[in-house]
Design an enzyme around this catalytic site. Structure first.
Site, mmCIF file in Angstrom:
data_model
loop_
_atom_site.group_PDB
_atom_site.id
_atom_site.type_symbol
_atom_site.label_atom_id
_atom_site.label_comp_id
_atom_site.label_asym_id
_atom_site.label_seq_id
_atom_site.Cartn_x
_atom_site.Cartn_y
_atom_site.Cartn_z
ATOM 1 N N GLU A 90 0.828 -1.203 0.000
ATOM 2 C CA GLU A 90 0.000 0.000 0.000
ATOM 3 C C GLU A 90 0.865 1.256 0.000
ATOM 4 O OE1 GLU A 90 -4.345 -0.932 1.659
ATOM 5 O OE2 GLU A 90 -2.917 -0.698 3.294
ATOM 6 N N CYS A 117 1.335 -2.872 15.197
ATOM 7 C CA CYS A 117 1.326 -2.495 13.781
ATOM 8 C C CYS A 117 0.700 -3.588 12.913
ATOM 9 C CB CYS A 117 2.764 -2.230 13.327
ATOM 10 S SG CYS A 117 2.890 -1.697 11.615
ATOM 11 N N GLU A 158 10.463 -2.229 6.756
ATOM 12 C CA GLU A 158 11.515 -1.530 7.500
ATOM 13 C C GLU A 158 12.622 -1.173 6.493
ATOM 14 O OE1 GLU A 158 12.409 -0.220 10.520
ATOM 15 O OE2 GLU A 158 14.281 0.129 9.461
ATOM 16 N N SER A 189 12.211 6.231 7.802
ATOM 17 C CA SER A 189 11.780 5.923 9.166
ATOM 18 C C SER A 189 12.229 4.521 9.540
ATOM 19 C CB SER A 189 10.251 6.028 9.235
ATOM 20 O OG SER A 189 9.806 5.850 10.550
ATOM 21 N N SER A 212 11.286 5.525 15.114
ATOM 22 C CA SER A 212 10.069 5.101 15.812
ATOM 23 C C SER A 212 10.492 4.645 17.199
ATOM 24 C CB SER A 212 9.399 3.952 15.052
ATOM 25 O OG SER A 212 9.049 4.393 13.750
ATOM 26 N N HIS A 214 8.796 5.294 20.571
ATOM 27 C CA HIS A 214 7.594 4.767 21.239
ATOM 28 C C HIS A 214 7.771 4.409 22.711
ATOM 29 C CE1 HIS A 214 6.328 4.924 17.195
ATOM 30 N NE2 HIS A 214 6.480 3.669 16.842
ATOM 31 N N ASN A 293 -3.409 4.358 16.189
ATOM 32 C CA ASN A 293 -4.493 4.003 15.282
ATOM 33 C C ASN A 293 -4.799 2.534 15.552
ATOM 34 O OD1 ASN A 293 -4.511 6.565 13.810
ATOM 35 N ND2 ASN A 293 -2.470 5.921 13.171
ATOM 36 N N CYS A 336 -0.863 5.809 10.081
ATOM 37 C CA CYS A 336 0.330 5.078 10.501
ATOM 38 C C CYS A 336 -0.038 3.733 11.105
ATOM 39 C CB CYS A 336 1.091 5.853 11.570
ATOM 40 S SG CYS A 336 1.607 7.466 11.056
HETATM 41 N N1 SAH Z 1 9.494 0.227 9.861
HETATM 42 C C1 SAH Z 1 9.649 1.654 9.842
HETATM 43 C C2 SAH Z 1 8.715 2.307 8.842
HETATM 44 C C3 SAH Z 1 7.251 2.268 9.235
HETATM 45 S S1 SAH Z 1 6.777 3.862 9.623
HETATM 46 C C4 SAH Z 1 9.465 2.211 11.235
HETATM 47 O O1 SAH Z 1 9.148 1.443 12.132
HETATM 48 O O2 SAH Z 1 9.698 3.395 11.448
HETATM 49 C C5 SAH Z 1 5.226 3.652 10.336
HETATM 50 C C6 SAH Z 1 5.105 4.402 11.649
HETATM 51 O O3 SAH Z 1 3.813 4.150 12.233
HETATM 52 C C7 SAH Z 1 6.116 3.916 12.654
HETATM 53 O O4 SAH Z 1 6.507 4.986 13.475
HETATM 54 C C8 SAH Z 1 5.287 2.918 13.436
HETATM 55 O O5 SAH Z 1 5.852 2.597 14.662
HETATM 56 C C9 SAH Z 1 3.981 3.646 13.529
HETATM 57 N N2 SAH Z 1 2.856 2.769 13.828
HETATM 58 C C10 SAH Z 1 2.766 1.450 13.627
HETATM 59 N N3 SAH Z 1 1.575 0.994 14.021
HETATM 60 C C11 SAH Z 1 0.903 2.051 14.487
HETATM 61 C C12 SAH Z 1 -0.395 2.214 14.996
HETATM 62 N N4 SAH Z 1 -1.228 1.191 15.130
HETATM 63 N N5 SAH Z 1 -0.782 3.455 15.359
HETATM 64 C C13 SAH Z 1 0.050 4.518 15.212
HETATM 65 N N6 SAH Z 1 1.286 4.420 14.708
HETATM 66 C C14 SAH Z 1 1.710 3.187 14.358
#
Ligand code: SAH
Length: 346
Positions: A90, A117, A158, A189, A212, A214, A293, A336
């Site tokens: 996507e 995720c 990733e 990212s 990321s 978190h 989300n 995201c």
């Molecule tokens: N693998 C890379 C690229 C993905 S970026 C990375 O981890 O950075 C997608 C972003 O959305 C990342 O910051 C990820 O941690 C975040 N993300 C994943 N699931 C999410 C969710 N359910 N709600 C909000 N952010 C989320």
């Protein structure tokens, strides 16, 4: 199998045409057609027999839109693209006042296993080629009739787990006669592959690096992001600090707020104090808060608006300015962490 001409740089295209016994300027033409997403059979400046000779070797294989959803709320567009081997990914196009940004995928699936995720639910299927990353941009531009000026590698996958292809993609997207997207308009990212961040620091790039994070607490982060078992929060932040020192580029830290999981006062304090430990008080970074989300298979919940505001305020009091990321495409699951490999609407 025929190769994808979109993997060519301008000089590769020239070398290829020379090899076919053609003058060098034909290479430039080939490159320019490909960058528009035109398949070889439609490259009308070439004779039919030349087109046939090219197509025996390679062609332009743009991702095909299997589904396109347009948000009624903010115009965000989400594509489900099919790649030439049938794999699905996507991409999301977001329109801002200052131009359009595309969020592209770097892998089909993902093996990082972040617990919140959707993209990693089925594991990793394969890496995307540079041509398939470029192809998402070209296909979206052609479909929407716009120029896309910014790229974020925040879709499925990733990027630093597909390091060489990601790097080559950045170089190709940067080409003056191609998409001509400046490195400062590209964000990569990562969930925190510290050794790759160190390698990236030596590549002399002007891209924006997004982390990321978190959670700044190692044990808490392990629970939601398995990569923490490989690289601790301290190893990750040390790599980020060194990245900044080498490149002078401000880092962007993403912090997804998960209700009851990483959004307490203690978590905000841990975040502020870690960032100060590694970066001092000048804050050569940016913190982006992302309210979770929800992904139905994951069972995590978004905290209240108040809890998000409280987290942000507390960070501010502790000397860390943060912004809350606006949620785009809320009605089409384009936000995201919601991108996945099939047509499920969660
Ligand atoms: N693998 C890379 C690229 C993905 S970026 C990375 O981890 O950075 C997608 C972003 O959305 C990342 O910051 C990820 O941690 C975040 N993300 C994943 N699931 C999410 C969710 N359910 N709600 C909000 N952010 C989320």
């Amino acid at each position: 199998m025929a190769f994808d001409i979109l993997n060519f740089s301008p000089s590769d295209a020239e070398a290829f045409m020379t090899e076919l016994g053609e003058p060098a300027y034909r290479g430039k033409q080939l490159y320019e057609w490909a960058q528009k997403g035109v398949p070889v059979k439609d490259m009308t400046t070439f004779s039919k027999s030349l087109r046939e000779r090219i197509a025996e070797r390679g062609d332009v294989f743009l991702p095909q839109a299997r589904r396109k959803l347009v948000s009624a709320v903010d115009g965000t567009v989400k594509y489900l693209f099919e790649l030439r081997d049938g794999q699905l990914i996507e991409s999301v196009v977001m329109k801002y006042e200052h131009g359009s940004t595309i969020c592209i995928s770097s892998q089909a699936g993902c093996r990082m296993g972040c617990r919140f995720c959707a993209s990693t639910l089925g594991g990793l299927i394969r890496n995307l080629e540079p041509s398939e990353m470029l192809g998402q941009i070209i296909a979206a531009q052609n479909d929407l009739g716009i120029r896309i000026s910014n790229v974020v590698m925040m879709g499925i996958g990733e990027p630093l787990d597909n390091y060489d292809n990601t790097l080559r993609f950045i170089m190709l997207a940067n080409e003056k006669d191609g998409l001509n997207i400046g490195q400062r308009h590209i964000s990569v990212s990562t969930c925190g592959l510290a050794d790759r961040i160190r390698r990236l620091a030596d590549e002399n790039l002007q891209i924006t690096l997004s982390i990321s994070l978190h959670s700044a607490d190692n044990e808490a982060r392990k629970k939601i992001m398995p990569i923490t078992n490989r690289y601790s929060v301290d190893e990750l932040l040390a790599a980020c600090r060194d990245y900044f020192k080498k490149t002078g580029r401000r880092i962007s830290f993403e912090y997804t707020l998960i209700g009851g999981e990483n959004d307490s006062e203690a978590h905000a304090q841990a975040l502020a104090s870690k960032l100060h430990d590694y970066f001092g008080k000048n804050m050569p970074f940016h913190v982006n808060l992302i309210p979770l989300n929800e992904v139905k298979e994951r069972g995590f919940h978004r905290g209240s608006r108040e809890s998000v505001d409280a987290f942000k305020k507390l960070l501010g009091r502790l000397g860390v300015n943060a912004t809350v990321r606006r949620r785009l495409g809320p009605d089409i699951n384009a936000s995201c962490g919601q991108l996945r490999l099939n047509e499920t609407v969660n």
